[in-house]
Motif scaffolding. Structure first.
Motif, PDB file in Angstrom:
ATOM      1  N   ALA A  72       0.892  -1.197   0.114  1.00 45.87           N
ATOM      2  CA  ALA A  72      -0.131  -0.154   0.228  1.00 45.87           C
ATOM      3  C   ALA A  72       0.975   1.077  -0.004  1.00 45.87           C
ATOM      4  N   GLU A  73       0.478   2.366  -0.801  1.00 45.79           N
ATOM      5  CA  GLU A  73       1.262   3.506  -0.763  1.00 45.79           C
ATOM      6  C   GLU A  73       1.225   4.152   0.474  1.00 45.79           C
ATOM      7  N   HIS A  74       2.322   4.473   0.839  1.00 49.43           N
ATOM      8  CA  HIS A  74       2.466   5.383   1.949  1.00 49.43           C
ATOM      9  C   HIS A  74       3.426   6.384   2.411  1.00 49.43           C
ATOM     10  N   ARG A  75       3.546   7.198   3.049  1.00 51.92           N
ATOM     11  CA  ARG A  75       4.760   8.343   3.297  1.00 51.92           C
ATOM     12  C   ARG A  75       5.236   7.930   4.541  1.00 51.92           C
ATOM     13  N   TRP A  76       6.471   8.611   4.613  1.00 54.02           N
ATOM     14  CA  TRP A  76       7.254   8.614   6.111  1.00 54.02           C
ATOM     15  C   TRP A  76       7.886   9.982   6.039  1.00 54.02           C
ATOM     16  N   SER A 121       4.927   7.488  12.561  1.00 57.56           N
ATOM     17  CA  SER A 121       5.828   6.508  11.625  1.00 57.56           C
ATOM     18  C   SER A 121       5.131   6.578  10.327  1.00 57.56           C
ATOM     19  N   ARG A 122       4.751   5.473   9.656  1.00 55.74           N
ATOM     20  CA  ARG A 122       4.107   5.334   8.427  1.00 55.74           C
ATOM     21  C   ARG A 122       2.843   5.946   8.319  1.00 55.74           C
ATOM     22  N   ARG A 123       2.303   6.662   7.094  1.00 58.86           N
ATOM     23  CA  ARG A 123       1.158   7.263   7.062  1.00 58.86           C
ATOM     24  C   ARG A 123       0.647   6.967   5.453  1.00 58.86           C
ATOM     25  N   TYR A 124      -0.424   6.247   5.586  1.00 55.96           N
ATOM     26  CA  TYR A 124      -1.006   5.837   4.390  1.00 55.96           C
ATOM     27  C   TYR A 124      -1.226   6.976   3.483  1.00 55.96           C
ATOM     28  N   VAL A 125      -1.546   6.741   2.169  1.00 58.62           N
ATOM     29  CA  VAL A 125      -2.011   7.823   1.282  1.00 58.62           C
ATOM     30  C   VAL A 125      -3.331   7.292   0.850  1.00 58.62           C
ATOM     31  N   GLY A 126      -4.482   8.209   0.883  1.00 67.87           N
ATOM     32  CA  GLY A 126      -5.784   8.027   0.515  1.00 67.87           C
ATOM     33  C   GLY A 126      -5.978   8.633  -0.762  1.00 67.87           C
ATOM     34  N   ALA A 131      -4.594  26.127  15.042  1.00 68.22           N
ATOM     35  CA  ALA A 131      -5.297  25.401  14.232  1.00 68.22           C
ATOM     36  C   ALA A 131      -7.001  25.775  14.874  1.00 68.22           C
ATOM     37  N   PRO A 132      -7.822  25.618  13.709  1.00 66.40           N
ATOM     38  CA  PRO A 132      -9.240  25.856  14.203  1.00 66.40           C
ATOM     39  C   PRO A 132      -9.872  24.859  15.010  1.00 66.40           C
ATOM     40  N   SER A 133     -10.562  24.981  15.726  1.00 60.49           N
ATOM     41  CA  SER A 133     -11.174  23.883  16.528  1.00 60.49           C
ATOM     42  C   SER A 133     -12.955  24.134  16.152  1.00 60.49           C
ATOM     43  N   PRO A 134     -13.637  23.085  15.611  1.00 61.10           N
ATOM     44  CA  PRO A 134     -13.175  22.097  14.767  1.00 61.10           C
ATOM     45  C   PRO A 134     -12.676  22.161  13.367  1.00 61.10           C
ATOM     46  N   TRP A 135     -12.002  21.024  12.838  1.00 65.43           N
ATOM     47  CA  TRP A 135     -11.726  21.180  11.514  1.00 65.43           C
ATOM     48  C   TRP A 135     -11.981  19.766  11.050  1.00 65.43           C
ATOM     49  N   GLY A 136     -12.640  19.752   9.888  1.00 67.16           N
ATOM     50  CA  GLY A 136     -13.277  18.263   9.429  1.00 67.16           C
ATOM     51  C   GLY A 136     -12.133  17.650   8.609  1.00 67.16           C
ATOM     52  N   ILE A 137     -12.383  16.423   8.914  1.00 70.59           N
ATOM     53  CA  ILE A 137     -11.457  14.958   8.429  1.00 70.59           C
ATOM     54  C   ILE A 137     -12.465  14.378   7.299  1.00 70.59           C
ATOM     55  N   PRO A 138     -11.793  14.376   6.173  1.00 61.94           N
ATOM     56  CA  PRO A 138     -12.758  13.916   4.704  1.00 61.94           C
ATOM     57  C   PRO A 138     -12.661  12.337   4.858  1.00 61.94           C
ATOM     58  N   TYR A 139     -13.643  11.603   4.294  1.00 58.75           N
ATOM     59  CA  TYR A 139     -13.549  10.179   4.375  1.00 58.75           C
ATOM     60  C   TYR A 139     -12.647   9.722   3.311  1.00 58.75           C
ATOM     61  N   ARG A 140     -12.305  10.714   2.092  1.00 59.11           N
ATOM     62  CA  ARG A 140     -10.907  10.181   1.412  1.00 59.11           C
ATOM     63  C   ARG A 140      -9.883   9.974   1.600  1.00 59.11           C
ATOM     64  N   SER A 141      -9.801  10.477   3.153  1.00 56.42           N
ATOM     65  CA  SER A 141      -8.396  10.320   3.647  1.00 56.42           C
ATOM     66  C   SER A 141      -8.214   9.083   4.460  1.00 56.42           C
ATOM     67  N   ILE A 142      -9.169   8.218   4.793  1.00 55.68           N
ATOM     68  CA  ILE A 142      -9.038   7.097   5.591  1.00 55.68           C
ATOM     69  C   ILE A 142      -9.448   5.789   4.947  1.00 55.68           C
ATOM     70  N   TYR A 143      -9.130   5.991   3.407  1.00 53.57           N
ATOM     71  CA  TYR A 143      -9.155   4.471   2.684  1.00 53.57           C
ATOM     72  C   TYR A 143      -7.877   4.561   1.640  1.00 53.57           C
ATOM     73  N   SER A 144      -7.494   3.686   1.323  1.00 53.87           N
ATOM     74  CA  SER A 144      -6.160   3.369   0.471  1.00 53.87           C
ATOM     75  C   SER A 144      -6.571   3.735  -0.896  1.00 53.87           C
ATOM     76  N   ARG A 145      -5.591   4.470  -1.510  1.00 52.79           N
ATOM     77  CA  ARG A 145      -5.951   4.771  -3.050  1.00 52.79           C
ATOM     78  C   ARG A 145      -5.162   3.797  -3.637  1.00 52.79           C
ATOM     79  N   LEU A 154      -8.935  -1.818   1.718  1.00 46.56           N
ATOM     80  CA  LEU A 154      -8.146  -1.379   2.989  1.00 46.56           C
ATOM     81  C   LEU A 154      -8.544  -0.036   3.311  1.00 46.56           C
ATOM     82  N   LEU A 155      -9.001   0.328   4.779  1.00 42.11           N
ATOM     83  CA  LEU A 155      -9.268   1.458   5.452  1.00 42.11           C
ATOM     84  C   LEU A 155      -8.303   1.471   6.236  1.00 42.11           C
ATOM     85  N   PHE A 156      -8.073   2.745   7.080  1.00 40.88           N
ATOM     86  CA  PHE A 156      -7.122   2.950   8.229  1.00 40.88           C
ATOM     87  C   PHE A 156      -7.683   4.079   9.181  1.00 40.88           C
ATOM     88  N   ALA A 157      -7.248   3.883  10.297  1.00 41.28           N
ATOM     89  CA  ALA A 157      -7.873   5.140  11.315  1.00 41.28           C
ATOM     90  C   ALA A 157      -6.772   5.162  12.610  1.00 41.28           C
TER      91      ALA A 157
END
Length: 628
Positions: A158-162, A287-292, A338-352, A357-360
C-alpha cells in the motif's frame, strides 16, 4: 510455519490494532451488523492509552467540542466505574466493551506478520500469537489498519509516506525547508504516587545524572501538572526499526530526570512522592502514514476542513514536536494555531492503491504538519468509528471503501450522526415518525436562567488559535443567560450546543415531554441524547498522570440525567388513557440512550426526567421515535 499450529478465522471485516481507534472501529462495525475480528499485538487494549503506555486521551479544544459517539460512551462509563482512574479497572473496561459486543472475535498477543494478496485486494492476514505459539490466519472482505505503525503497508505494498514534506510540495509554511525522513519521537512516561512519609530514590545504574542546565526549556518539572510527555526521543532515526534502542535511551532519561527531581525534593514538593510506574513500551506519535484519495495538508487544517465528505473532526493545535525530543536545545514542541473544529474527509481514511483497505488513527492520509493536529487519541477514536461504520456499509452494499464514497456517503454520515458522532456543518436526519407526531411538554414556554460555556481567547489571540499560543492558554468560561423551554428543539437534528446556539431543551426534574402520534404505530426505539457537559475540563475526566494521597475521585458529570422514565400509551381501546412504563433506569451515566419499545400499536410516548447527577435543571438535546 508448517511445524506450528495455524488456526483459521473468517470475518466480514478484520481490524488490525486495538488502540482507541481500533476499539471504536470494531464496535461500530459490529453494531452495524458485520462480523469482525480484532488482532491486537499486546495483552491489553488501549494502545497509547493502555496501562502499558498511559498517554492522555486528548482531542478538540474549546467549549462544547468534546468528541461524542463511542469514545464518549467509553469515557463516561469509566468515570462511573473508575472514579479514581485505576489502570486495572481501565483495562477491564476496555476488555469488557469489546468482548461483550456480539459479532466481535478478539485475538490478543497476536502480531500480524504476513498478508496474502490477489492483485490489489487483501485476501487474508496472518498473525503470530505469542502466548499460544500459534499462527492465526484471518480471511476477510475488508481490512482496517489501526496499528499506528501501518503494518499492512509493507505487507501489501500500500502506498504510504514517511517523514517531513518539503514546504514547496504542498505549500506548507510550517513544513521543513527540505524533505527528510525525520518524524516526531516516542515517549516512555513515568507516574508518581504520594505517600505519608519521605520516599528515597536510588537511581538504577543506567540512569543519566542531570543538572539543571541539562534539562532544556519547556520541560515542565512541576510534578502536580505534568505527565512528562516531553520524555521523548527517536524522531531523528526510525521510529519502528529503532524502537528497542530508543526505549533503552528513554529509560535512562526518565530515571535521570526523576533522580534530579528527588535530589531537589523540597523545591519540587517531591519529598513524599515515589516513582510508582515507568513505561517500558514507548508511546509513538508518528511513523508510516497511508496515502488515500486525499492527503490532508496544513491549508486544509487552517481552512477548517469544510469537506463535503466529512466523517470526523479534529481540534488540537498543530502540535509539531521536533525530531530530537528531549535532546532539542529549544522548546519540546511548537503549537501552531489550528481551528477547532476542523473536518476530516472520508477520502483520507481509505487506501488509493489497495481496494479493500481502510485505516484509522495516527496513520491516516495526511502530511507531517497536518498529522500534528489529527494524531491525538480522541480524534483517532472518531476516525475509527467512521472507518468501522464505512466498512460495515461497504459489506452491506457489496462495494469497496471507495464505492462508499461514490454511492453511500450520505448513508455513512447519517449513520455516524445517529450514533452520536458529531459532523460539523451537517444536520442529522430525524426519523419521519418524530417529524409527523405532535410534540408537547409540560413546561413549554417557561423561562430559565442557565449557564452556557464559551471559549475565551486572550486579547491578542488570533482567530484560528486553539490550545496554547505564545504561552497563553485559551480557556472555557461559563456565562449566565436566559433560555425558554421549547420541545421542538429536541427534533432539530443537532445534538449539542454549536457556537451560541444552544440546541437543547431545559426543564426541571419531573417535567414531561410527550409525543402524540396521529395514528397508532409499531415503534422500534426511542433515541434520547442527554447533556454530558461537552465543556467539562479534560484534566478532570482523563486517566491519572499522578496519584495524590487524598484523591477525591472524579464525579459523573452533574448535567447528566441519572434517573428517567419512558412510558407508552397503547392504541385507544378503552375510555381512559393508561400509561405503561417501558424503561426506568436507576443509574444512567450515558449521553446517548436507546430505549427499546414493545412491538404493539402505540399512540403516545412520554419521557420524564426524574433526577440529574447534581444539576438543578435538566438539559436534553434529543428525544425521537423510530418506527420498525
Amino acid at each position: 510455519m508448517s511445524k506450528l499450529n495455524t488456526i483459521h478465522h473468517e470475518a466480514d471485516i478484520c481490524v488490525v490494532g486495538g488502540g482507541m481507534a481500533g476499539i471504536c472501529a470494531v464496535i461500530a462495525a459490529a453494531r452495524a451488523g458485520s462480523s469482525v475480528a480484532l488482532l491486537q499485538d499486546r495483552p491489553v487494549l488501549g494502545g497509547n492509552a493502555s496501562e502499558e503506555i498511559r498517554m492522555w486521551i486528548c482531542g478538540a479544544f474549546g467549549a462544547n467540542l468534546r468528541e461524542t459517539g463511542i469514545i464518549e460512551e467509553i469515557e463516561l462509563e469509566n468515570i462511573y466505574r473508575n472514579p479514581h482512574k485505576n489502570y486495572a479497572q481501565w483495562n477491564a473496561l476496555l476488555h469488557d466493551v469489546v468482548t461483550r459486543e456480539p459479532g466481535i472475535e478478539l485475538l490478543l498477543n497476536a502480531s500480524v506478520l504476513d498478508a496474502t494478496m490477489q492483485a490489489t485486494t487483501i485476501e487474508s492476514v496472518t498473525a503470530w500469537q505469542l502466548t499460544t505459539q500459534s499462527f492465526h490466519t484471518v480471511r476477510a472482505t475488508l481490512f482496517i489498519d489501526c496499528s499506528g505503525d501501518s503494518i499492512l503497508a509493507p505487507l501489501t505494498g500500500a502506498e504510504h509516506r514517511w517523514g517531513r514534506e518539503a514546504q514547496e510540495e504542498f505549500g506548507e509554511s510550517h513544513a521543513a525547508e527540505k524533505a527528510d525522513g525525520q518524524t516526531m519521537g516516542m515517549s516512555c512516561l513515568i507516574q508518581l504516587r504520594e505517600t505519608s512519609e519521605p520516599q528515597p530514590f536510588v537511581p538504577p545504574s543506567f540512569a543519566h545524572r542531570y543538572e539543571r542546565d541539562d534539562i532544556g526549556p519547556g520541560r515542565d518539572l512541576d510534578i502536580h501538572r505534568t505527565n512528562f510527555w516531553w520524555l521523548e526521543s527517536g524522531g531523528r532515526g526510525n521510529t519502528i526499526a529503532d524502537t528497542e534502542k530508543v526505549r533503552d535511551d528513554l529509560l535512562e532519561v526518565a530515571t535521570g530526570v526523576w533522580d534530579f527531581i528527588k535530589r531537589h525534593a523540597d523545591e519540587f514538593d517531591a519529598r513524599n512522592w515515589a516513582l510508582d510506574w515507568m513505561g517500558f513500551l514507548p508511546g509513538k506519535r508518528e511513523s508510516r502514514r497511508y496515502v488515500g484519495d486525499h492527503v490532508i495538508t496544513q491549508s486544509d487544517v487552517e481552512a477548517g476542513g469544510a469537506f463535503p465528505d466529512v466523517i470526523a473532526y479534529a481540534g488540537w493545535s498543530m502540535d509539531n514536536h521536533p525530531p530530537g525530543g528531549f535532546y532539542e536545545p529549544g522548546e519540546p514542541t511548537v503549537f501552531h494555531p489550528a481551528p477547532s473544529p476542523w473536518g476530516i474527509p472520508y477520502r483520507s481514511i481509505y487506501s488509493r492503491s489497495i481496494d479493500n483497505l481502510l485505516f484509522a488513527g495516527r496513520n491516516i492520509s495526511a502530511t507531517h504538519i497536518a498529522l500534528s493536529s489529527s494524531r491525538v487519541m480522541r480524534t483517532c477514536a472518531l476516525i475509527g468509528q467512521a472507518a468501522g461504520t464505512a466498512a460495515a456499509i461497504a459489506i452491506r452494499n457489496r462495494t469497496t471503501p471507495r464505492g462508499v464514497y461514490r454511492s453511500h456517503l450520505g448513508e455513512l454520515q447519517q449513520e455516524l450522526m445517529r450514533a452520536d458522532s458529531y459532523l460539523p456543518g451537517i444536520t442529522r436526519a430525524v426519523a419521519a415518525t418524530s417529524n409527523t407526531a405532535a410534540l408537547t411538554a409540560s413546561n413549554a414556554g417557561r423561562t430559565y436562567t442557565v449557564k452556557r460555556a464559551r471559549t475565551e481567547f486572550p486579547p491578542d489571540a488570533v482567530v484560528l488559535a486553539s490550545g496554547l499560543r505564545g504561552g497563553q492558554r485559551i480557556s472555557i468560561a461559563w456565562h449566565e443567560t436566559r433560555a425558554t423551554a421549547d420541545p421542538e428543539v429536541l427534533r432539530n437534528g443537532v445534538d449539542r450546543t454549536v457556537d451560541d446556539t444552544d440546541n437543547g431543551y431545559w426543564c426541571e426534574p419531573g417535567d414531561t415531554i410527550e409525543y402524540r402520534l396521529s395514528e397508532p404505530a409499531r415503534l422500534s426505539r426511542a433515541r434520547i441524547v442527554f447533556d454530558s457537559n461537552l465543556s467539562r475540563h479534560y484534566k478532570d475526566h482523563r486517566m491519572k498522570y499522578h496519584y495524590p494521597l487524598h484523591d477525591p475521585g472524579t464525579p459523573v458529570a452533574e448535567s447528566l440525567v441519572r434517573r428517567f422514565k419512558v412510558e407508552i400509551a397503547r392504541a385507544a381501546g378503552s375510555s381512559s388513557l393508561e400509561w405503561e412504563a417501558v424503561a426506568e433506569p436507576a443509574d444512567n451515566r450515558q449521553r446517548l440512550v436507546w430505549v427499546d419499545l414493545p412491538d404493539v400499536p402505540i399512540s403516545r410516548v412520554r419521557l420524564t426526567p426524574l433526577e440529574t447527577w447534581g444539576a438543578k435543571l435538566v438539559h436534553l438535546f434529543s428525544f425521537e421515535l423510530e418506527e420498525r
